[in-house]
Design an enzyme around this catalytic site. Structure first.
Site, PDB file in Angstrom:
ATOM      1  N   GLU A   1       1.119  -0.544  -5.148  1.00 43.29           N
ATOM      2  CA  GLU A   1       0.138   0.508  -5.392  1.00 43.29           C
ATOM      3  C   GLU A   1       0.938   1.808  -5.482  1.00 43.29           C
ATOM      4  O   GLU A   1       1.250   2.431  -4.479  1.00 43.29           O
ATOM      5  CB  GLU A   1      -0.888   0.593  -4.263  1.00 43.29           C
TER       6      GLU A   1
ATOM      7  N   ASP B   1       0.822  -1.203   0.000  1.00 45.80           N
ATOM      8  CA  ASP B   1       0.000   0.000   0.000  1.00 45.80           C
ATOM      9  C   ASP B   1       0.864   1.264   0.000  1.00 45.80           C
ATOM     10  O   ASP B   1       1.927   1.316   0.628  1.00 45.80           O
ATOM     11  CB  ASP B   1      -0.888  -0.020   1.256  1.00 45.80           C
TER      12      ASP B   1
END
Length: 736
Positions: A469, A416
Site C-alpha cells: 500500500e 500497510d
C-alpha cells in the site's frame, strides 16, 4: 596414616554447620531486587568445599527441603525467601528436587536453576547478526522437554535491562522467584521453568537500568489474553493441516499473470459474534459462491483496541484472541484453502502503539523504536515507528512476515503504510526530521528492511505474494530487489482509485470535464504491477459507501455502481472490493455493525435491488476467471488498446483487452444516463464477430434490460451497438 583425598574441597565452617557459603551482600541485593544478570550462579546446586550447596529462592514458602535418592534434607532459611544448605561429602551435583511447603501444603518441584541454557549458540549467533529467520522458535515461551523434564523455556530480548524475571498467574504476578539469566552480548534473557504447561499466563518483569520495575507482555507471544486483559499465554500448536494440495500448487502460475480478485474482510464484523471456527462454516462458501480468488483479512495480529481495526498492534506473533485460539485461526485458513480460496493478510510493520505494557520502551529504553525523538513518533497516528536501522528490530519484523506465511499458510501479505516508512519527512514539517547520509529524504534503513523482507519471504515461502500500500510515485516498488527495486509482487493503485472515484462522483452532465480522470491511469498502468483497490479506507469516515458516492436517485446510484464495477473488472490490474460493496450497501461500514446483511432479504425488495448487484459481482468474477484477456497480460502494454478514449461529451470509454493467444475482449462503459442507439465503435477490420457476454444493465441485476442480443458483425467503420444508460457492456468473439 591414611592420606587425605585432596580432590575433595575442604569443608568450610558454614558447610560444617549445614548451610551454604553466604551470598555477597551486593549479589544478594541485586538478586532480590530482580537486577542480577546471572541468578543461576547464586541459585541452584553448586559444588563447594565439603559437598554440594543448594540455594533456592521461594518467597512466601514456610520451608524448603531438598529430596535426593528419596531422602529429605531440610534447607535453612536465610531470610527474604532464600533457603540454603549443603549436601555433604558429594563430589558432583546429584539429581534432586525441591520440596516446598506453603500454607496449603507441600509441593515437590524441579529446581529451575539446575538446568543448562535451553537456547543454543547458533540461535544466539543468528540473533546477534539479525538473521534468525525463524525467530519465534528461539524467543518467547516454548513448551519443550529439556534435560528429560517437561516445561517451558522463556526467552526475551532486552539488552538494556539490569534484570528480567518471569511473572505469571501461578506466581500471582510476582516475579521474585524466577529471575532469568543474561546470555551475554545477544541481549537475550533465558529461563527454563519445569512443569509450566500450555495455557499459563505470563509476562516479563523488567528491571531497567534506571531502577524502575514494570511488567511487559512478551513481544514474541503466540497467544494472548482477550483485551482488556494484557497477559501473554504459553501456546504450542497441534493443528494438522489439510491443505497440502493447495500449498503444493498455489505458486504454479505467477500472480501477475493469473486471475486475482480479492474480497476484503474485517473478520470481527463480517458476521459479528462469530468465532474463527464459526466463520469457517460460512465465509469460504460465501466467497467461493461470489467467485473471488482470494480474501484479504484486515489485520488479525493481536491489538488491544478494536476501534483501530487491527492497525495498532501490540502482539505481532499472536492472532487476535477474541475470535479464538491460534489453531482456530489456522482452521479458518485451512477451510478457505480447501475451498480453493487464497488468504491475504494485512501486515503492519510501520508502527506500534505506546501502551506501557507492550513494545514501547520495552526494557526501559527506546528499543523497538528509534532513540532519536524526531524519528521515534509517528505524527499522524500517535504511535512509535520501528527502528529499521537496528538489525534485531529488522529481524523481529522479517521473521514475523515469514512466521505468518510458514506457520499459518498465509498466501500474501498486504503491507500497510509503506509510504510512511519510505520517507523521513512523511507528515513532518521542516525541522522535524533529519536527512539521510546523502542529504535526501529517503529512509535508507526502511528501504533495506523492505528489500530484505520481500527477498526473504519469496525465498522461504514459494507462491506467496507481497502487496504494497504505497501512495507515492516511488520508482520500482514491484521491481525485483536484484534490479534495485523494493521487491513487492503487487502495489495498490491509489492513483486509479482516487481519480476514478472522483470522476464517478460527479453528476453526468459534469463528467465531460473530468474525462481524463478515467483515462490517465493508462499513462502509468505498466510502471508497476497493480491492484485496483476499493478498500475499507474508501467507505468510512464520511467518505460514504461506494454506491452512495454516486449521483442521482437510487436507481441511478445503483446503475452507476454497477457500471463502475464493470469498468473496474475490465481495467488492467487486479481488483479488490471491500465487504458490503458487493451488494451496494448504502451506509458506511461500521466496525460494531458490519455489513447490513438484511438488505439481501427479499422482503426489502432485494431481488431486483441489492441482490442484483451481488449477482453482478458473481458474474463479473465468473467471466473474469474464464477470460484470460482480463488477467494474462495485466503487466504487458500489448494487452490493452483504446478504441474510445476521447468521447468526453458522450461520457463513453471503450478498450480492448487481449489474451496471450490474441483472443480479445471489448469493454465499453457509458457513464451518461441516456441510451445511445447505434453507437459506432472502432474495432480492427480483421476482428471477429462479437457477442455481448455481460451487461450491467441486465434486468437480473436491477437494470433496464437494454441489451444487444445476437451476433454483432463488424462493418467497414467498426461495429454498432446500443449502449444502455449508466452501464458497462463486455463483448467477446462469437463462437463459430
Amino acid at each position: 596414616m591414611a592420606l587425605r583425598d585432596t580432590t575433595l574441597p575442604q569443608p568450610t565452617s558454614a558447610a560444617r554447620r549445614g548451610t551454604a557459603p553466604p551470598l555477597d551482600p551486593a549479589d544478594r541485593g541485586r538478586l532480590l531486587a530482580g537486577a542480577h544478570h546471572d541468578p543461576h550462579a547464586l541459585l541452584g546446586a553448586h559444588v563447594v568445599p565439603g559437598g554440594v550447596a543448594v540455594r533456592a529462592l521461594r518467597p512466601f514458602a514456610r520451608a524448603v527441603s531438598v529430596v535426593v535418592d528419596g531422602k529429605r534434607i531440610p534447607l535453612v532459611s536465610e531470610g527474604d525467601g532464600l533457603f540454603s544448605g549443603v549436601l555433604p561429602r558429594r563430589r558432583k551435583i546429584p539429581a534432586y528436587k525441591l520440596l516446598v511447603a506453603y500454607e496449603d501444603g507441600e509441593h515437590e518441584v524441579e529446581d529451575p536453576y539446575r538446568f543448562l541454557p535451553a537456547l543454543g549458540e547458533l540461535d544466539l549467533h543468528l540473533i546477534r547478526e539479525g538473521r534468525h529467520e525463524q525467530l519465534w522458535r528461539a524467543l518467547g515461551a516454548e513448551p519443550m522437554v529439556h534435560q528429560g523434564v517437561a516445561g517451558t523455556r522463556f526467552t526475551v530480548w532486552a539488552p538494556n535491562a539490569q534484570g528480567v524475571r518471569v511473572a505469571a498467574d501461578f506466581t500471582y504476578w510476582d516475579g521474585t522467584a524466577f529471575p532469568m539469566r543474561s546470555l551475554g552480548a545477544s541481549g537475550v534473557w533465558e529461563l527454563f521453568l519445569p512443569g509450566v504447561a500450555e495455557g499459563t499466563k505470563y509476562k516479563f518483569e523488567i528491571h531497567s537500568r534506571h531502577g524502575h520495575r514494570f511488567l511487559k507482555a512478551d513481544p514474541m507471544a503466540r497467544y494472548a489474553e482477550v483485551p482488556p486483559d494484557t497477559a501473554s499465554i504459553v501456546h504450542s500448536s497441534r493443528y494438522e493441516w489439510g491443505d497440502a494440495e493447495w500449498m503444493a500448487h498455489r505458486g504454479d502460475v505467477p500472480v501477475h499473470v493469473a486471475p486475482f480478485s480479492v474480497y476484503e474482510v474485517h473478520l470481527p464484523s463480517w458476521r459479528p459474534g462469530l468465532s474463527y471456527r464459526e466463520l469457517a462454516e460460512v465465509l469460504p462458501a460465501y466467497v467461493r459462491d461470489l467467485g473471488f480468488t482470494h480474501v484479504e483479512f484486515m489485520p488479525v495480529a493481536h491489538h488491544p483496541f478494536s476501534g483501530s481495526w487491527g492497525y495498532q498492534i501490540t502482539g505481532f506473533y499472536a492472532p487476535m484472541a477474541k475470535l479464538g485460539t491460534p489453531d482456530d485461526f489456522k482452521f479458518l485458513i485451512d477451510s478457505l484453502h480447501r475451498a480453493g480460496i487464497g488468504v491475504i493478510m494485512d501486515w503492519v510493520p510501520a508502527h506500534f502503539p505506546k501502551d506501557d505494557w507492550a513494545l514501547a520502551r520495552f526494557d526501559g529504553e527506546p528499543l523497538y523504536e528509534p532513540g532519536d525523538a524526531r524519528r521515534a513518533e509517528h505524527p499522524d497516528w500517535g504511535t512509535y515507528e520501528f527502528d529499521f536501522g537496528r538489525v534485531e528490530v529488522r529481524n523481529f519484523l522479517v521473521a514475523n512476515a515469514v512466521y505468518w506465511c510458514e506457520e499459518f499458510h498465509i498466501d500474501g501479505l498486504r503491507v500497510d503504510a509503506v509510504a510512511s516508512m519510505l520517507y523521513l519527512d512523511y507528515s513532518r514539517d521542516s525541522g522535524q526530521w533529519a536527512p539521510n547520509v546523502y542529504g535526501g529524504r529517503e529512509d535508507l534503513d526502511a528501504v533495506a528492511f523492505l528489500r530484505e523482507m520481500n527477498a526473504t519471504v519469496y525465498r522461504r515461502a514459494p507462491g506467496v505474494v507481497t502487496i504494497a500500500e504505497e501512495s507515492t510515485a516511488w520508482e520500482g516498488v514491484t521491481r525485483p530487489t536484484d534490479s534495485g527495486g523494493l521487491g513487492f509482487g503487487l502495489k495498490w493503485n491509489m492513483g486509479w482509485m482516487h481519480d476514478s472515484l472522483g470522476y464517478i462522483s460527479h453528476e453526468p452532465v459534469h463528467r465531460k470535464y473530468h474525462h481524463n480522470e478515467m483515462t490517465f491511469s493508462m499513462v502509468y498502468a505498466y510502471s508497476e504491477n497493480y491492484v485496483l483497490p476499493i478498500s475499507h479506507d474508501e467507505v468510512v469516515h464520511g467518505k460514504q459507501a461506494l454506491v452512495s458516492k454516486m449521483p442521482g436517485d437510487w436507481w441511478q446510484q445503483r446503475a452507476n455502481h454497477r457500471a463502475y464495477l464493470g469498468f473496474m473488472w475490465a481495467h488492467p490490474g487486479k481488483q479488490l472490493l471491500f465487504m458490503g460493496q458487493e451488494f451496494a450497501q448504502g451506509a458506511e461500514w461500521s466496525e460494531p455493525e458490519g455489513p447490513h446483511w438484511w438488505l439481501l432479504d427479499p422482503q426489502y425488495g432485494a431481488e431486483a435491488d441489492h441482490r442484483g448487484v451481488r449477482d453482478l459481482v458473481r458474474d463479473l468474477n465468473s467471466a473474469y476467471r474464464a477470460t484470460p484477456a482480463l488477467w494474462q497480460r495485466d503487466t504487458d502494454p500489448g494487452g490493452f488498446r483504446w478504441v474510445i478514449g476521447d468521447a468526453a461529451d458522450d461520457n463513453v470509454f471503450g478498450f480492448l483487452r487481449y489474451a496471450v493467444d490474441g483472443t480479445p475482449l471489448l469493454a465499453v462503459s457509458n457513464f451518461s444516463p441516456v441510451v445511445r442507439d447505434d453507437y459506432r465503435i472502432w474495432v480492427p477490420e480483421d476482428g471477429p464477430v462479437w457477442e455481448e457476454t455481460l451487461n450491467t444493465d441486465a434486468a437480473r441485476y436491477g437494470g433496464g434490460d437494454i441489451t444487444n442480443p445476437g451476433p454483432i458483425k463488424p462493418e467497414e467503420d467498426g461495429i454498432r451497438i446500443t449502449l444502455p444508460p449508466l452501464a458497462t457492456v463486455w463483448l467477446t468473439p462469437y463462437p463459430c
